[in-house]
Design a protein around this motif. Structure first.
Motif, PDB file in Angstrom:
ATOM      1  N   ASP A 140       0.841  -1.193   0.000  1.00 60.32           N
ATOM      2  CA  ASP A 140       0.000   0.000   0.000  1.00 60.32           C
ATOM      3  C   ASP A 140       0.879   1.247   0.000  1.00 60.32           C
ATOM      4  OD1 ASP A 140      -1.356   2.314   1.471  1.00 60.32           O
ATOM      5  OD2 ASP A 140      -3.056   0.977   1.144  1.00 60.32           O
ATOM      6  N   PRO A 141       0.812   2.115  -1.023  1.00 59.87           N
ATOM      7  CA  PRO A 141       1.744   3.236  -1.127  1.00 59.87           C
ATOM      8  C   PRO A 141       1.626   4.235   0.019  1.00 59.87           C
ATOM      9  CG  PRO A 141       0.039   3.397  -2.808  1.00 59.87           C
ATOM     10  CD  PRO A 141      -0.097   2.050  -2.182  1.00 59.87           C
ATOM     11  N   GLN A 142       0.402   4.437   0.540  1.00 56.56           N
ATOM     12  CA  GLN A 142       0.248   5.404   1.613  1.00 56.56           C
ATOM     13  C   GLN A 142       0.875   4.900   2.909  1.00 56.56           C
ATOM     14  OE1 GLN A 142      -0.918   8.689   1.515  1.00 56.56           O
ATOM     15  NE2 GLN A 142       0.180   8.548   3.454  1.00 56.56           N
ATOM     16  N   LEU A 143       0.669   3.632   3.227  1.00 51.61           N
ATOM     17  CA  LEU A 143       1.227   3.082   4.458  1.00 51.61           C
ATOM     18  C   LEU A 143       2.749   2.986   4.375  1.00 51.61           C
ATOM     19  CD1 LEU A 143      -1.427   0.350   5.311  1.00 51.61           C
ATOM     20  CD2 LEU A 143      -1.206   2.667   6.228  1.00 51.61           C
ATOM     21  N   VAL A 144       3.262   2.650   3.206  1.00 53.45           N
ATOM     22  CA  VAL A 144       4.712   2.634   3.027  1.00 53.45           C
ATOM     23  C   VAL A 144       5.276   4.051   3.151  1.00 53.45           C
ATOM     24  CG1 VAL A 144       6.574   2.156   1.389  1.00 53.45           C
ATOM     25  CG2 VAL A 144       4.695   0.527   1.645  1.00 53.45           C
ATOM     26  N   THR A 145       4.575   5.021   2.588  1.00 53.61           N
ATOM     27  CA  THR A 145       5.006   6.413   2.714  1.00 53.61           C
ATOM     28  C   THR A 145       4.996   6.851   4.173  1.00 53.61           C
ATOM     29  OG1 THR A 145       4.222   6.980   0.505  1.00 53.61           O
ATOM     30  CG2 THR A 145       4.485   8.796   2.044  1.00 53.61           C
ATOM     31  N   ASN A 146       3.986   6.425   4.918  1.00 58.40           N
ATOM     32  CA  ASN A 146       3.945   6.777   6.341  1.00 58.40           C
ATOM     33  C   ASN A 146       5.222   6.373   7.047  1.00 58.40           C
ATOM     34  OD1 ASN A 146       1.376   7.787   6.034  1.00 58.40           O
ATOM     35  ND2 ASN A 146       0.336   6.079   7.055  1.00 58.40           N
ATOM     36  N   MET A 147       5.709   5.154   6.767  1.00 59.73           N
ATOM     37  CA  MET A 147       6.918   4.679   7.444  1.00 59.73           C
ATOM     38  C   MET A 147       8.172   5.300   6.850  1.00 59.73           C
ATOM     39  SD  MET A 147       8.407   0.803   8.035  1.00 59.73           S
ATOM     40  CE  MET A 147       8.967   0.551   6.345  1.00 59.73           C
ATOM     41  N   CYS A 148       8.309   5.227   5.538  1.00 64.55           N
ATOM     42  CA  CYS A 148       9.583   5.570   4.900  1.00 64.55           C
ATOM     43  C   CYS A 148       9.765   7.069   4.670  1.00 64.55           C
ATOM     44  CB  CYS A 148       9.708   4.824   3.572  1.00 64.55           C
ATOM     45  SG  CYS A 148       9.728   3.025   3.755  1.00 64.55           S
ATOM     46  N   HIS A 149       8.727   7.848   4.871  1.00 64.91           N
ATOM     47  CA  HIS A 149       8.814   9.303   4.746  1.00 64.91           C
ATOM     48  C   HIS A 149       8.512   9.959   6.095  1.00 64.91           C
ATOM     49  CE1 HIS A 149       8.712   9.666   0.164  1.00 64.91           C
ATOM     50  NE2 HIS A 149       8.610   8.370   0.402  1.00 64.91           N
ATOM     51  N   HIS A 150       7.246   9.861   6.509  1.00 64.68           N
ATOM     52  CA  HIS A 150       6.807  10.615   7.676  1.00 64.68           C
ATOM     53  C   HIS A 150       7.488  10.158   8.965  1.00 64.68           C
ATOM     54  CE1 HIS A 150       4.015  12.237   4.895  1.00 64.68           C
ATOM     55  NE2 HIS A 150       3.219  11.185   4.859  1.00 64.68           N
ATOM     56  N   MET A 151       7.779   8.861   9.075  1.00 59.86           N
ATOM     57  CA  MET A 151       8.404   8.364  10.297  1.00 59.86           C
ATOM     58  C   MET A 151       9.928   8.421  10.246  1.00 59.86           C
ATOM     59  SD  MET A 151       6.051   5.035  11.142  1.00 59.86           S
ATOM     60  CE  MET A 151       4.267   5.143  11.356  1.00 59.86           C
ATOM     61  N   GLU A 152      10.505   8.690   9.087  1.00 59.90           N
ATOM     62  CA  GLU A 152      11.962   8.725   8.972  1.00 59.90           C
ATOM     63  C   GLU A 152      12.520  10.141   8.965  1.00 59.90           C
ATOM     64  OE1 GLU A 152      13.368   6.173   9.561  1.00 59.90           O
ATOM     65  OE2 GLU A 152      12.841   4.434   8.379  1.00 59.90           O
ATOM     66  N   ASP A 153      11.824  11.065   8.356  1.00 58.41           N
ATOM     67  CA  ASP A 153      12.388  12.405   8.169  1.00 58.41           C
ATOM     68  C   ASP A 153      12.801  13.052   9.485  1.00 58.41           C
ATOM     69  OD1 ASP A 153      12.176  12.288   5.433  1.00 58.41           O
ATOM     70  OD2 ASP A 153      10.275  13.352   5.326  1.00 58.41           O
ATOM     71  N   ARG A 154      11.948  12.980  10.488  1.00 58.39           N
ATOM     72  CA  ARG A 154      12.271  13.623  11.764  1.00 58.39           C
ATOM     73  C   ARG A 154      13.161  12.741  12.633  1.00 58.39           C
ATOM     74  NH1 ARG A 154       7.728  15.036  15.179  1.00 58.39           N
ATOM     75  NH2 ARG A 154       8.991  16.743  15.994  1.00 58.39           N
ATOM     76  N   THR A 155      12.931  11.416  12.595  1.00 59.40           N
ATOM     77  CA  THR A 155      13.671  10.554  13.509  1.00 59.40           C
ATOM     78  C   THR A 155      15.141  10.427  13.124  1.00 59.40           C
ATOM     79  OG1 THR A 155      12.856   8.624  12.290  1.00 59.40           O
ATOM     80  CG2 THR A 155      11.641   9.269  14.237  1.00 59.40           C
ATOM     81  N   PHE A 156      15.456  10.345  11.835  1.00 57.13           N
ATOM     82  CA  PHE A 156      16.856  10.320  11.423  1.00 57.13           C
ATOM     83  C   PHE A 156      17.581  11.567  11.908  1.00 57.13           C
ATOM     84  CE2 PHE A 156      16.376   7.300   7.555  1.00 57.13           C
ATOM     85  CZ  PHE A 156      16.809   6.228   8.313  1.00 57.13           C
ATOM     86  N   ASP A 157      16.986  12.732  11.679  1.00 57.45           N
ATOM     87  CA  ASP A 157      17.653  13.972  12.060  1.00 57.45           C
ATOM     88  C   ASP A 157      17.795  14.103  13.575  1.00 57.45           C
ATOM     89  OD1 ASP A 157      18.029  14.697   9.461  1.00 57.45           O
ATOM     90  OD2 ASP A 157      16.474  16.234   9.407  1.00 57.45           O
ATOM     91  N   ALA A 158      16.825  13.576  14.329  1.00 52.77           N
ATOM     92  CA  ALA A 158      16.923  13.617  15.785  1.00 52.77           C
ATOM     93  C   ALA A 158      18.122  12.809  16.273  1.00 52.77           C
ATOM     94  CB  ALA A 158      15.638  13.092  16.412  1.00 52.77           C
ATOM     95  N   THR A 159      18.362  11.672  15.644  1.00 54.07           N
ATOM     96  CA  THR A 159      19.507  10.843  16.033  1.00 54.07           C
ATOM     97  C   THR A 159      20.819  11.483  15.582  1.00 54.07           C
ATOM     98  OG1 THR A 159      18.117   8.873  15.858  1.00 54.07           O
ATOM     99  CG2 THR A 159      20.505   8.538  15.879  1.00 54.07           C
ATOM    100  N   LEU A 160      20.859  12.003  14.357  1.00 52.46           N
ATOM    101  CA  LEU A 160      22.061  12.661  13.854  1.00 52.46           C
ATOM    102  C   LEU A 160      22.424  13.878  14.700  1.00 52.46           C
ATOM    103  CD1 LEU A 160      21.282  12.571  10.025  1.00 52.46           C
ATOM    104  CD2 LEU A 160      23.070  11.255  11.196  1.00 52.46           C
ATOM    105  N   GLY A 161      21.411  14.557  15.228  1.00 53.72           N
ATOM    106  CA  GLY A 161      21.658  15.768  15.997  1.00 53.72           C
ATOM    107  C   GLY A 161      22.461  15.555  17.249  1.00 53.72           C
ATOM    108  N   VAL A 162      22.522  14.326  17.745  1.00 50.08           N
ATOM    109  CA  VAL A 162      23.356  14.029  18.906  1.00 50.08           C
ATOM    110  C   VAL A 162      24.827  14.269  18.571  1.00 50.08           C
ATOM    111  CG1 VAL A 162      24.141  12.174  20.434  1.00 50.08           C
ATOM    112  CG2 VAL A 162      21.710  12.402  19.868  1.00 50.08           C
ATOM    113  N   THR A 163      25.220  13.922  17.346  1.00 49.02           N
ATOM    114  CA  THR A 163      26.607  14.109  16.910  1.00 49.02           C
ATOM    115  C   THR A 163      26.860  15.536  16.469  1.00 49.02           C
ATOM    116  OG1 THR A 163      26.798  11.787  16.241  1.00 49.02           O
ATOM    117  CG2 THR A 163      28.334  13.349  15.220  1.00 49.02           C
ATOM    118  N   ASN A 164      25.939  16.092  15.723  1.00 48.95           N
ATOM    119  CA  ASN A 164      26.091  17.464  15.236  1.00 48.95           C
ATOM    120  C   ASN A 164      24.698  17.992  14.895  1.00 48.95           C
ATOM    121  OD1 ASN A 164      26.566  19.823  13.679  1.00 48.95           O
ATOM    122  ND2 ASN A 164      28.539  19.050  12.963  1.00 48.95           N
TER     123      ASN A 164
END
Length: 430
Positions: A140-164
Motif C-alpha cells: 500500500d503506497p500510503q502506508l509505506v510512505t507513512n513509514m519511509c517518509h513521515h516516520m523517517e524524516d524527523r527521527t533520522f535527524d533527531a539521532t544525527l543531531g546528537v553528533t552534530n
C-alpha cells in the motif's frame, strides 16, 4: 567458572542459578546482541496495531515520532560515550547508527560511505522493515510512505543531531517502489548543512525520558575473559564493522546496553500512549504488548543459545536472558527446584521504582509471558510483593499465543538469519 575457562558458545546443558552473560564467547555474545537489537522490531509490531485500532492509522506516525525521538538521542549518547566515540562529523554519526537498536544488524542491512567530515551516504540493499510492510499491506503506497517518509524524516535527524545539530539526512531515493523493484530499498545523503541554525524541533517526550534513572544508568565494564577484539571504537569509522569485532568485555556490556536501549524505547512509547491516547489505553495494551512479543523472542533466544526442552530448567534459562529484565538495572534471581517447579524474585534495584514515566517494569509480572512461551502450562503464584512461585501444571489449560504474536514474527523475521556474515563492501559511486 574459573577466569581462564573456555567461554561457551551457547547455554546448553544444565541450568545454573549463578549463570551470567560473561560465560558466553565473543561470537555467542555478538549473536545475542543482534537478537536484543531486533526486539525493537517486535516492539513496534506488537504496539502499533493497538494505536491504529484505537486512534486511526495516522496516529501511528505521531506515535513513532514520539517514541523514537524520545529514546534514540538518549541511547545514541550512551553508546557513543561507552565506546569512546568522539567528534562531530558524518563518520561519528554513522558509528552511532551502527549501534542503534532501531537498525538491527542484517535485518536492516545498512551500508555506509564516508566522503569527508561533512558528507557521507548510507543505503540499504535489504530492509526487513520495508519488506515486511510491503508484504503486510500488499505494498500500500500510503502506508509505506507513512513509514519511509513521515516516520523517517524527523527521527533520522533527531539521532544525527546528537553528533552534530547541523547534520541532516537527505533522501536520494526511497519507497514506495513498484512490486517488481530490485536494488537498494533506499539511499540517503548525510551532510552538515551550514545554514541550518541548529537542531530541528524535538519531541516533549525526550525531556521526560531523560529524567528516568534508566537514561543515566551506568554499566560497569568488566574484564575480558576471551582474548581479541576492539577495546573501544575511537578510531576511524569502519563501514564493514560487525559486533564480533569488539572485545569480550565490551560485548558483555553491549548486550546489557542494547537491552536497556529497547527499554528506553518502550518507556518513550508508553509515555506517548499515556499522554496522547490516555492512561486507560496504556493499562489495556501494555500487558498485551509483552504477551505478543514473547513467543517470537523466546523462540529465537532458544535457538541462538541452544536452550532445549520445555521443563522448568528451560524456563529458568530463558528468564535469565530476558532482555526486558535488564541485567544490573534490574536485580532478580531465578531458581529451579525440580523439573516442574521454580521461582523468581526481585530485589531492591534501580529499575524497580524508576518512575519518571511508566515502563514495562510497571507490569513486573510480565515475565510470565516468557515462561509460557517455553511451556504454555506454566503458572505463576505471587508469594510476596516481589516473589513468585513458578509451576508447570499438567492440568492447566495451555495459554494460547496472543493474537499479534504471529505478526511479530512475520515477514520472515521469525527465521531470519542473524548469524555472522561479513560481506565485502566495495566503494559505492555516489
Amino acid at each position: 567458572m574459573p577466569d581462564n575457562a573456555v567461554r561457551a558458545e551457547d547455554y546448553a546443558g544444565p541450568f545454573d542459578s549463578e549463570w551470567t552473560l560473561d560465560r558466553l564467547s565473543r561470537a555467542a555474545l555478538a549473536r545475542l546482541c543482534r537478537e536484543y537489537m531486533v526486539v525493537s522490531m517486535y516492539h513496534d509490531r506488537a504496539l502499533m496495531p493497538h494505536i491504529a485500532i484505537s486512534a486511526g492509522q495516522e496516529a501511528t506516525i505521531r506515535q513513532a515520532d514520539s517514541e523514537w525521538m524520545g529514546a534514540s538521542p538518549i541511547y545514541t549518547e550512551r553508546n557513543k560515550r561507552n565506546l569512546g566515540i568522539v567528534g562531530d562529523g558524518v563518520g561519528e554519526a554513522f558509528k552511532g547508527f551502527q549501534f542503534d537498536v532501531g537498525a538491527p544488524h542484517h535485518f536492516l542491512d545498512f551500508h555506509f560511505e564516508v566522503i569527508d567530515h561533512d558528507l557521507g551516504y548510507f543505503w540499504l540493499p535489504f530492509c526487513g522493515a520495508h519488506h515486511y510492510l510491503r508484504e503486510l499491506t500488499s505494498n500500500d503506497p500510503q502506508l509505506v510512505t507513512n513509514m519511509c517518509h513521515h516516520m523517517e524524516d524527523r527521527t533520522f535527524d533527531a539521532t544525527l543531531g546528537v553528533t552534530n545539530p547541523k547534520l541532516r539526512a537527505i533522501p536520494v531515493h526511497r519507497p514506495p517502489k513498484p512490486d517488481e523493484f530490485t536494488g537498494d530499498h533506499c539511499r540517503w545523503e548525510v551532510r552538515v548543512v551550514e545554514d541550518e541554525p541548529g537542531p530541528r524541533a524535538g519531541e516533549p517526550s525526550l525531556a521526560v525520558v531523560r529524567q528516568s534513572a534508566a537514561a543515566t544508568f551506568t554499566f560497569e565494564l568488566g574484564e575480558s575473559r576471551e582474548p581479541g577484539g576492539m577495546e573501544d571504537y575511537a578510531g576511524p569509522m569502519r563501514p564493514d564493522f560487525r559486533l564480533e569485532d569488539l572485545s569480550h568485555a565490551l560485548l558483555v556490556r553491549q548486550a546489557k546496553e542494547f537491552a536497556l536501549d529497547v527499554h528506553l524505547l518502550m518507556r518513550a512509547a508508553y509515555l506517548s500512549v499515556d499522554e496522547n491516547f490516555g492512561p486507560e489505553l496504556l493499562d489495556e495494551i501494555a500487558p498485551q504488548h509483552r504477551a505478543a512479543i514473547a513467543p517470537v523472542l523466546v523462540a529465537r533466544l532458544r535457538e541462538a543459545l541452544g536452550i532445549e526442552g520445555d521443563d522448568m530448567a528451560a524456563i529458568g534459562k530463558v528468564l535469565q536472558v530476558d532482555p526486558f529484565l535488564v541485567d544490573d538495572y534490574v536485580d532478580y534471581s531465578v531458581e529451579v527446584h525440580d523439573v516442574a517447579s521454580g521461582s523468581i524474585s526481585f530485589g531492591e534495584c534501580t529499575g524497580i521504582g524508576d518512575d519518571a514515566c511508566r515502563s514495562p517494569l510497571d507490569w513486573i509480572d510480565g515475565f510470565i509471558h516468557m515462561a509460557q512461551s517455553v511451556n504454555p502450562r506454566c503458572v505463576a503464584t505471587r508469594t510476596s510483593d516481589r516473589s513468585w512461585d513458578l509451576r508447570i501444571d499438567p492440568e492447566a489449560e495451555p495459554v494460547k499465543p496472543h493474537w499479534l504474536a504471529e505478526m511479530c514474527g512475520g515477514g520472515g523475521l521469525r527465521h531470519f538469519d542473524l548469524t555472522e556474515r561479513r560481506v565485502e563492501l566495495g566503494r559505492r559511486v555516489s
